[in-house]
Design a protein around this motif. Structure first.
Motif, PDB file in Angstrom:
ATOM      1  N   THR A 149      40.865  29.408  31.507  1.00 19.88           N
ATOM      2  CA  THR A 149      39.633  28.861  32.081  1.00 19.88           C
ATOM      3  C   THR A 149      38.836  29.959  32.778  1.00 19.88           C
ATOM      4  O   THR A 149      39.355  30.674  33.641  1.00 19.88           O
ATOM      5  CB  THR A 149      39.961  27.742  33.086  1.00 19.88           C
ATOM      6  OG1 THR A 149      40.572  26.658  32.380  1.00 19.88           O
ATOM      7  CG2 THR A 149      38.701  27.255  33.783  1.00 19.88           C
ATOM      8  N   ALA A 150      37.577  30.112  32.368  1.00 21.00           N
ATOM      9  CA  ALA A 150      36.721  31.163  32.914  1.00 21.00           C
ATOM     10  C   ALA A 150      35.338  31.039  32.289  1.00 21.00           C
ATOM     11  O   ALA A 150      35.145  30.275  31.339  1.00 21.00           O
ATOM     12  CB  ALA A 150      37.305  32.546  32.609  1.00 21.00           C
ATOM     13  N   VAL A 151      34.415  31.827  32.815  1.00 19.90           N
ATOM     14  CA  VAL A 151      33.140  32.036  32.127  1.00 19.90           C
ATOM     15  C   VAL A 151      33.335  33.223  31.195  1.00 19.90           C
ATOM     16  O   VAL A 151      33.787  34.289  31.633  1.00 19.90           O
ATOM     17  CB  VAL A 151      32.001  32.291  33.110  1.00 19.90           C
ATOM     18  CG1 VAL A 151      30.700  32.562  32.346  1.00 19.90           C
ATOM     19  CG2 VAL A 151      31.823  31.117  34.057  1.00 19.90           C
ATOM     20  N   ALA A 183      37.125  34.508  35.897  1.00 22.95           N
ATOM     21  CA  ALA A 183      37.567  33.273  36.529  1.00 22.95           C
ATOM     22  C   ALA A 183      37.143  33.294  38.000  1.00 22.95           C
ATOM     23  O   ALA A 183      36.923  34.370  38.570  1.00 22.95           O
ATOM     24  CB  ALA A 183      39.076  33.143  36.409  1.00 22.95           C
ATOM     25  N   PRO A 184      37.029  32.132  38.631  1.00 27.61           N
ATOM     26  CA  PRO A 184      36.616  32.085  40.039  1.00 27.61           C
ATOM     27  C   PRO A 184      37.518  32.944  40.923  1.00 27.61           C
ATOM     28  O   PRO A 184      38.748  32.857  40.827  1.00 27.61           O
ATOM     29  CB  PRO A 184      36.744  30.607  40.389  1.00 27.61           C
ATOM     30  CG  PRO A 184      36.567  29.895  39.100  1.00 27.61           C
ATOM     31  CD  PRO A 184      37.201  30.784  38.066  1.00 27.61           C
ATOM     32  N   GLY A 185      36.906  33.797  41.711  1.00 30.93           N
ATOM     33  CA  GLY A 185      37.647  34.630  42.633  1.00 30.93           C
ATOM     34  C   GLY A 185      38.313  35.835  42.003  1.00 30.93           C
ATOM     35  O   GLY A 185      39.042  36.567  42.687  1.00 30.93           O
ATOM     36  N   LYS A 186      38.070  36.062  40.724  1.00 34.01           N
ATOM     37  CA  LYS A 186      38.698  37.191  40.037  1.00 34.01           C
ATOM     38  C   LYS A 186      37.640  38.117  39.455  1.00 34.01           C
ATOM     39  O   LYS A 186      36.487  37.737  39.290  1.00 34.01           O
ATOM     40  CB  LYS A 186      39.619  36.691  38.936  1.00 34.01           C
ATOM     41  CG  LYS A 186      40.827  35.908  39.440  1.00 34.01           C
ATOM     42  CD  LYS A 186      41.787  35.610  38.315  1.00 34.01           C
ATOM     43  CE  LYS A 186      43.036  34.901  38.826  1.00 34.01           C
ATOM     44  NZ  LYS A 186      43.999  34.627  37.720  1.00 34.01           N
ATOM     45  N   GLN A 187      38.065  39.328  39.136  1.00 31.38           N
ATOM     46  CA  GLN A 187      37.159  40.287  38.531  1.00 31.38           C
ATOM     47  C   GLN A 187      36.979  39.981  37.046  1.00 31.38           C
ATOM     48  O   GLN A 187      37.841  39.372  36.404  1.00 31.38           O
ATOM     49  CB  GLN A 187      37.717  41.708  38.696  1.00 31.38           C
ATOM     50  CG  GLN A 187      37.656  42.237  40.116  1.00 31.38           C
ATOM     51  CD  GLN A 187      38.023  43.706  40.201  1.00 31.38           C
ATOM     52  OE1 GLN A 187      38.823  44.206  39.416  1.00 31.38           O
ATOM     53  NE2 GLN A 187      37.445  44.403  41.165  1.00 31.38           N
TER      54      GLN A 187
END
Length: 120
Positions: free
Chosen positions: A90-92, A40-44
């Motif tokens: 929500t994430a890639v 996710a944005p800003g996360k590992q």
């Protein structure tokens, strides 16, 4: 060379479902574990689920009971069925394969990623 091609991401409302697929192709002798990770944005990047060639599975606590990983060894394909999706999912999503290639070498391959967006 080995390629992992993912498909099935998209936009879904909370509570909905999506099914991700990842097909491996190329100079594959065998595949050990296959898995799905997400970032996710800003996360590992974190492990979502993994499955061995024998079918043993492992899940992140946050997805247990909602996601199911499976694989078709004959097709070198891994799937992730995602139910009861939440906005925090929500994430890639990235596919991973621990692969033995010709010559007996072991490599870790990654797909290009597929976006999953869950709206509230």
């Amino acid at each position: 060379q080995v390629q992992l091609v993912e498909s099935g991401g998209g936009l879904v409302q909370a509570g909905g479902s999506l099914r991700l697929s990842c097909a491996a192709s190329g100079s594959i002798f065998s595949i050990n574990a296959m898995g799905w990770y997400r970032q996710a944005p800003g996360k590992q990047r974190e492990l979502v689920a993994a499955i061995t060639s024998g079918g043993s599975t492992n899940y992140a606590d946050s997805v247990k009971g909602r996601f199911t990983i499976s694989r078709d060894n004959a097709k070198n394909t891994v799937y992730l069925q995602m139910n009861s999706l939440k906005p925090e999912d929500t994430a890639v999503y990235y596919c991973n394969a621990d692969t033995i290639v010709a010559g007996g070498y072991e490599y870790d391959y990654w797909g290009q990623g597929t976006q999953v967006t869950v709206s509230s």
